[in-house]
Design a protein around this motif. Structure first.
Motif, mmCIF file in Angstrom:
data_model
loop_
_atom_site.group_PDB
_atom_site.id
_atom_site.type_symbol
_atom_site.label_atom_id
_atom_site.label_comp_id
_atom_site.label_asym_id
_atom_site.label_seq_id
_atom_site.Cartn_x
_atom_site.Cartn_y
_atom_site.Cartn_z
ATOM 1 N N TYR A 31 0.818 -1.199 0.000
ATOM 2 C CA TYR A 31 0.000 0.000 0.000
ATOM 3 C C TYR A 31 0.855 1.254 0.000
ATOM 4 O O TYR A 31 1.856 1.340 0.723
ATOM 5 C CB TYR A 31 -0.904 0.048 1.244
ATOM 6 N N TYR A 33 0.337 5.770 -0.247
ATOM 7 C CA TYR A 33 -0.646 6.832 -0.035
ATOM 8 C C TYR A 33 -0.017 8.181 -0.353
ATOM 9 O O TYR A 33 1.181 8.384 -0.132
ATOM 10 C CB TYR A 33 -1.102 6.855 1.430
ATOM 11 N N TYR A 35 -0.735 12.204 0.833
ATOM 12 C CA TYR A 35 -1.453 13.116 1.718
ATOM 13 C C TYR A 35 -1.008 14.551 1.443
ATOM 14 O O TYR A 35 0.102 14.799 0.996
ATOM 15 C CB TYR A 35 -1.114 12.838 3.188
ATOM 16 N N LEU A 43 -3.647 15.953 8.214
ATOM 17 C CA LEU A 43 -3.247 15.208 7.036
ATOM 18 C C LEU A 43 -4.498 14.690 6.347
ATOM 19 O O LEU A 43 -5.317 13.996 6.954
ATOM 20 C CB LEU A 43 -2.354 14.031 7.446
ATOM 21 N N TYR A 48 -4.582 6.712 -3.070
ATOM 22 C CA TYR A 48 -3.802 5.604 -2.544
ATOM 23 C C TYR A 48 -3.869 4.427 -3.504
ATOM 24 O O TYR A 48 -4.663 4.431 -4.460
ATOM 25 C CB TYR A 48 -4.249 5.229 -1.129
ATOM 26 N N SER A 94 2.609 1.139 3.515
ATOM 27 C CA SER A 94 2.155 0.235 4.559
ATOM 28 C C SER A 94 2.111 -1.180 4.021
ATOM 29 O O SER A 94 1.785 -1.394 2.849
ATOM 30 C CB SER A 94 0.762 0.668 5.024
ATOM 31 N N PHE A 99 -2.905 -6.759 11.604
ATOM 32 C CA PHE A 99 -3.197 -5.698 12.540
ATOM 33 C C PHE A 99 -2.033 -4.749 12.667
ATOM 34 O O PHE A 99 -0.894 -5.111 12.401
ATOM 35 C CB PHE A 99 -3.434 -6.346 13.916
ATOM 36 N N TYR A 100 -2.331 -3.563 13.133
ATOM 37 C CA TYR A 100 -1.270 -2.611 13.452
ATOM 38 C C TYR A 100 -0.328 -2.376 12.277
ATOM 39 O O TYR A 100 0.868 -2.228 12.481
ATOM 40 C CB TYR A 100 -0.429 -3.123 14.623
ATOM 41 N N ALA A 101 -0.851 -2.389 11.086
ATOM 42 C CA ALA A 101 0.012 -2.141 9.935
ATOM 43 C C ALA A 101 0.255 -0.648 9.854
ATOM 44 O O ALA A 101 -0.555 0.104 9.317
ATOM 45 C CB ALA A 101 -0.648 -2.658 8.670
ATOM 46 N N GLN A 103 1.644 3.011 8.924
ATOM 47 C CA GLN A 103 2.045 3.724 7.722
ATOM 48 C C GLN A 103 3.369 4.432 8.019
ATOM 49 O O GLN A 103 3.514 5.102 9.035
ATOM 50 C CB GLN A 103 0.982 4.742 7.302
ATOM 51 N N ILE B 32 -10.271 -0.835 12.869
ATOM 52 C CA ILE B 32 -9.637 -1.963 13.537
ATOM 53 C C ILE B 32 -8.603 -1.557 14.576
ATOM 54 O O ILE B 32 -8.237 -2.349 15.428
ATOM 55 C CB ILE B 32 -8.954 -2.887 12.510
ATOM 56 N N PHE B 35 -4.302 4.951 16.426
ATOM 57 C CA PHE B 35 -2.920 5.380 16.499
ATOM 58 C C PHE B 35 -2.825 6.799 17.037
ATOM 59 O O PHE B 35 -3.729 7.612 16.861
ATOM 60 C CB PHE B 35 -2.287 5.383 15.091
ATOM 61 N N LYS B 50 -0.156 2.779 19.573
ATOM 62 C CA LYS B 50 -1.207 2.150 18.796
ATOM 63 C C LYS B 50 -1.968 1.177 19.703
ATOM 64 O O LYS B 50 -1.403 0.582 20.619
ATOM 65 C CB LYS B 50 -0.624 1.408 17.601
ATOM 66 N N SER B 52 -5.734 -1.520 19.792
ATOM 67 C CA SER B 52 -7.015 -1.988 19.266
ATOM 68 C C SER B 52 -7.850 -2.644 20.360
ATOM 69 O O SER B 52 -8.960 -3.104 20.088
ATOM 70 C CB SER B 52 -6.805 -2.995 18.130
ATOM 71 N N GLN B 94 -7.720 3.659 12.333
ATOM 72 C CA GLN B 94 -7.322 2.940 11.126
ATOM 73 C C GLN B 94 -8.424 1.999 10.676
ATOM 74 O O GLN B 94 -8.937 1.194 11.461
ATOM 75 C CB GLN B 94 -6.062 2.130 11.368
ATOM 76 N N PHE B 98 -7.548 -1.282 3.269
ATOM 77 C CA PHE B 98 -6.317 -0.644 2.788
ATOM 78 C C PHE B 98 -5.521 0.031 3.902
ATOM 79 O O PHE B 98 -4.707 0.899 3.642
ATOM 80 C CB PHE B 98 -6.607 0.397 1.693
ATOM 81 N N ASN B 99 -5.773 -0.339 5.124
ATOM 82 C CA ASN B 99 -5.072 0.264 6.275
ATOM 83 C C ASN B 99 -5.178 1.781 6.283
ATOM 84 O O ASN B 99 -4.258 2.484 6.722
ATOM 85 C CB ASN B 99 -3.594 -0.132 6.254
ATOM 86 N N LYS B 100 -6.282 2.300 5.824
ATOM 87 C CA LYS B 100 -6.448 3.749 5.746
ATOM 88 C C LYS B 100 -6.500 4.375 7.126
ATOM 89 O O LYS B 100 -7.103 3.832 8.053
ATOM 90 C CB LYS B 100 -7.731 4.089 4.990
ATOM 91 N N LEU B 101 -5.868 5.531 7.262
ATOM 92 C CA LEU B 101 -5.909 6.308 8.495
ATOM 93 C C LEU B 101 -6.748 7.562 8.263
ATOM 94 O O LEU B 101 -6.674 8.167 7.195
ATOM 95 C CB LEU B 101 -4.502 6.719 8.913
ATOM 96 N N PHE B 103 -6.968 11.158 9.945
ATOM 97 C CA PHE B 103 -6.269 11.995 10.908
ATOM 98 C C PHE B 103 -7.161 13.110 11.420
ATOM 99 O O PHE B 103 -7.962 13.688 10.667
ATOM 100 C CB PHE B 103 -5.029 12.611 10.250
#
Lengths: 114, 113
Positions: A31, A33, A35, A43, A48, A94, A99-101, A103, B32, B35, B50, B52, B94, B98-101, B103
């Motif tokens: 992945y 991205y 921003y 941000l 992406y 990423s 989990f906890y992947a 960026q 999920i 952060f 981080k 969960s 998150q 696609f592990n999108k954040l 902010f």
């Protein structure tokens, strides 16, 4: 630790100009991205991708195109730059799945549109 | 989509005193993890904490945060602020997609001698 690099680090262009920002990551992440960072907005995600040839639209895509040519390289294109696109641009990558992947961010490109 | 509300603007604290930066959120079922990112002057954002797990305290570099899903909060705290903690702090849920954040607007912390 993931290595994400961006070029150029600084760019000045004029209204209507054509700009390409480059990003490369060397940790084999799926992945990537783009921003933009603006005071008061934090941000915000522009585009992406989850792999070469793939593109997903982010939250603030207007005026931006992007292309992912390889797993490592992700480009952001501004074809008709406007002063409202003056900003600090960050690329991130990423790992896929799990989990906890986190960026991991590049150092940023400061773009000024006159 | 997700949305985040952080303590607005600038928080100023004297070195050695405690600090708390607030974060509340609205998320979807796709969320999920949560952060805290920190961004030092002229540097890129990087992960600070981080989590969960609901109601579990997470600690790193002297900071701690506990995810409270019942109140939709993930506040960041430190018992004794240091000059080197001066930075911009972002709370970010998150998505599993696609592990999108997402902010928040960020809170700038200034620690003064």
């Amino acid at each position: 630790e993931a290595a994400v690099t961006q070029s150029p680090r600084n760019k000045v262009t004029v209204t209507g100009g054509n700009v390409t920002l480059s990003c490369r990551q060397t940790n084999s992440h799926n992945y990537m991205y783009w921003y933009r960072q603006d005071t008061g907005h934090g941000l915000r995600l522009i585009h992406y991708s989850y792999g070469a040839g793939n593109l997903q639209i982010g939250d603030v895509p207007d005026g931006y195109k992007a292309t992912r040519t390889t797993q490592e390289d992700f480009f952001l294109l501004l074809e008709l730059a406007s002063p409202s696109q003056t900003s600090l641009y960050f690329c991130a990558s990423s790992d896929a799945g799990g989990f906890y992947a986190e960026q991991f961010f590049g150092p940023g490109t400061r773009l000024t549109v006159l | 989509g997700d949305s985040v509300t952080q303590t607005e603007g600038l928080v100023t604290v004297t070195e050695g005193l405690p600090v708390k930066l607030n974060c509340t959120y609205q998320t979807t079922y796709l969320t999920i993890a949560f952060f805290w990112y920190v961004q030092y002057l002229n540097e890129a954002p990087q992960v600070l904490l981080k989590s969960s797990t609901d109601n579990k305290r997470t600690e790193h570099q002297g900071f701690h945060a506990t995810l409270h899903k019942s109140s939709s909060s993930f506040h960041l705290q430190k018992s004794s602020a240091q000059l080197s903690d001066s930075a911009l702090y972002y709370c970010a849920p998150q998505s599993g997609s696609f592990n999108k954040l997402t902010f928040g607007a960020g809170t700038r912390l200034a620690v003064c001698p």
